[in-house]
Enzyme design. Structure first.
Site, mmCIF file in Angstrom:
data_model
loop_
_atom_site.group_PDB
_atom_site.id
_atom_site.type_symbol
_atom_site.label_atom_id
_atom_site.label_comp_id
_atom_site.label_asym_id
_atom_site.label_seq_id
_atom_site.Cartn_x
_atom_site.Cartn_y
_atom_site.Cartn_z
ATOM 1 N N ASP A 20 -9.473 -0.248 -1.805
ATOM 2 C CA ASP A 20 -9.542 0.767 -1.078
ATOM 3 C C ASP A 20 -8.985 0.468 0.333
ATOM 4 O OD1 ASP A 20 -9.689 3.408 -0.454
ATOM 5 O OD2 ASP A 20 -11.820 3.490 -0.078
ATOM 6 N N HIS A 24 0.250 0.905 0.707
ATOM 7 C CA HIS A 24 0.337 0.689 -0.777
ATOM 8 C C HIS A 24 1.131 -0.447 -1.144
ATOM 9 C CE1 HIS A 24 -2.315 4.205 -1.016
ATOM 10 N NE2 HIS A 24 -1.167 5.032 -1.064
ATOM 11 N N LEU A 47 -5.981 -15.277 -17.936
ATOM 12 C CA LEU A 47 -6.787 -14.161 -17.430
ATOM 13 C C LEU A 47 -6.345 -12.862 -18.084
ATOM 14 C CD1 LEU A 47 -8.436 -13.322 -14.852
ATOM 15 C CD2 LEU A 47 -6.286 -12.877 -13.814
HETATM 16 C C1 IPE Z 1 -10.831 5.143 -5.180
HETATM 17 O O1 IPE Z 1 -10.330 5.198 -3.877
HETATM 18 C C2 IPE Z 1 -9.573 5.014 -6.130
HETATM 19 C C3 IPE Z 1 -8.825 3.828 -5.969
HETATM 20 C C4 IPE Z 1 -9.247 2.648 -5.363
HETATM 21 C C5 IPE Z 1 -7.987 3.822 -6.840
HETATM 22 P P1 IPE Z 1 -10.481 6.786 -3.171
HETATM 23 O O2 IPE Z 1 -9.816 6.392 -1.864
HETATM 24 O O3 IPE Z 1 -9.457 7.523 -3.992
HETATM 25 O O4 IPE Z 1 -11.725 7.287 -3.238
HETATM 26 P P2 IPE Z 1 -12.666 8.147 -2.521
HETATM 27 O O5 IPE Z 1 -11.890 9.479 -2.066
HETATM 28 O O6 IPE Z 1 -12.702 7.388 -0.990
HETATM 29 O O7 IPE Z 1 -13.985 8.275 -2.957
HETATM 30 C C1 IPE Z 2 -6.554 2.836 -2.180
HETATM 31 O O1 IPE Z 2 -6.326 3.081 -0.878
HETATM 32 C C2 IPE Z 2 -5.515 3.114 -3.167
HETATM 33 C C3 IPE Z 2 -5.588 4.105 -3.899
HETATM 34 C C4 IPE Z 2 -6.369 5.039 -3.996
HETATM 35 C C5 IPE Z 2 -4.259 4.438 -4.556
HETATM 36 P P1 IPE Z 2 -6.409 4.593 -0.207
HETATM 37 O O2 IPE Z 2 -5.080 5.141 -0.291
HETATM 38 O O3 IPE Z 2 -7.501 5.274 -0.576
HETATM 39 O O4 IPE Z 2 -6.588 4.112 1.196
HETATM 40 P P2 IPE Z 2 -7.596 4.780 2.452
HETATM 41 O O5 IPE Z 2 -8.914 4.867 1.760
HETATM 42 O O6 IPE Z 2 -7.135 6.353 2.615
HETATM 43 O O7 IPE Z 2 -7.604 4.064 3.571
HETATM 44 MG MG MG Z 3 -9.552 5.542 -0.132
#
Ligand code: IPE
Ligand code: IPE
Ligand code: MG
Length: 226
Positions: free
Chosen positions: A12, A29, A124
Site C-alpha cells: 500500500d 504503481h 520461491l
Molecule cells: C489494499 O489497499 C489492496 C491492495 C494493496 C491491493 P487499498 O488501498 O485498496 O485498501 P484501503 O482502501 O486503504 O482499505
Molecule cells: C496500493 O497502493 C496499490 C493498489 C491498491 C493497487 P494505493 O494505490 O492504494 O496507494 P494509496 O494507498 O492511495 O497511497
Molecule cells: Mg491504498
C-alpha cells in the site's frame, strides 16, 4: 526460532508516493512494480522463504477511477511479460489467488502462460492476489466443496482455496501506514504475526524486510498455548 516460510504483503502507498512528488497516482504503481521485483528477488535468494503472497488488486479496487483500473491491468500484463526471464533466472514459480474471471482474455492468457512457463521453478512461489478478497475466496471455496458434495472442515478446507498448499501465513506486513487487513487472506492469516510500516510501497526495500524478519524471529508464537 520462528521460521519465515510464508510472507504476505499488502503493498500500500503507491498513490501517496506519487502525490508527494506531484505526479499522477499511476506513476506510483509503476514504481511499485519495481519494488515487487526487488522484494521477489530477495525472497527467492532467502532459503527459508517458500511463499511470497502480494496483494496487487482487491475485489474492492474496481471502485477506483476507470483510468486507474485500466492502467493497473495494462501494468500487470506488461510486468508479467517483462518478468518471465527474471522468474526463470531466480527460480520463481508464479501463482495467483483471486477470481480471474473478469479480466481480459489477453491478461488471462498471459497469467496462464506465466504459470505454465514457471511451473517447475522451485526456489520461491510468488503469489499475486488479483481481484482478490478474503471473503470472496472463502465463499468460492465453500461453493466448490458444496458442488463436489464434500463436507468442509478445518483440515480439508485448504484444498478448496484458490491455490491449495500455500500454507499458513507467518508474516503479514502492510506498508503505507494503515493498520487494517482490507479483506486480505482471512483464512490463511489466522495466526500470522502482523507488521505495519509507514514506508510507502515504492520506497520499501529488501533491507527493511530483512529487519522485519529479524524482529519476527524474536517474537513468541504461542498459538493459544502457554
Ligand atoms: C489494499 O489497499 C489492496 C491492495 C494493496 C491491493 P487499498 O488501498 O485498496 O485498501 P484501503 O482502501 O486503504 O482499505
Ligand atoms: C496500493 O497502493 C496499490 C493498489 C491498491 C493497487 P494505493 O494505490 O492504494 O496507494 P494509496 O494507498 O492511495 O497511497
Ligand atoms: Mg491504498
Amino acid at each position: 526460532m520462528n521460521r519465515a516460510e510464508h510472507i504476505a504483503i499488502i503493498m500500500d502507498g503507491n498513490g501517496r508516493w506519487a502525490k508527494k512528488r506531484g505526479m499522477p497516482r499511476v506513476k506510483g504503481h509503476e514504481k511499485g512494480a519495481e519494488t515487487v521485483r526487488e522484494i521477489t528477488k530477495y525472497c527467492a535468494q532467502n532459503e527459508e522463504i517458500r511463499v511470497l503472497t502480494l496483494f496487487a488488486f482487491s475485489t474492492e479496487n474496481w471502485k477506483r477511477p476507470k483510468s486507474e483500473v485500466q492502467f493497473l491491468m495494462k501494468l500487470l500484463e506488461r510486468y508479467l511479460k517483462n518478468e518471465l526471464p527474471i522468474y526463470l533466472e531466480e527460480g520463481v514459480r508464479f501463482e495467483t489467488i483471486g477470481d480471474l474471471s473478469p479480466f481480459s482474455d489477453s491478461l488471462k492468457n498471459r497469467i496462464a502462460f506465466t504459470k505454465e512457463s514457471t511451473a517447475n521453478q522451485n526456489r520461491l512461489i510468488q503469489v499475486l492476489a488479483l481481484n482478490y478478497g478474503g471473503r470472496d475466496e472463502i465463499v468460492r471455496a465453500a461453493n466448490r466443496a458444496c458442488e463436489k458434495g464434500v463436507k468442509i472442515n478445518e483440515s480439508n478446507f485448504d484444498s478448496f482455496l484458490d491455490t491449495p498448499g500455500l500454507g499458513e501465513v507467518d508474516i503479514l506486513l502492510r506498508t503505507g501506514g494503515e493498520m487494517r487487513l482490507s479483506n486480505f487472506l482471512l483464512w490463511r492469516a489466522a495466526y500470522a504475526e502482523l507488521f505495519f510500516t509507514k514506508t510507502l510501497w515504492p520506497d520499501f526495500t529488501p533491507k527493511e524486510l530483512e529487519s522485519i524478519i529479524k524482529n519476527y524471529k524474536k517474537r513468541e508464537r504461542r498459538f493459544g498455548g502457554v
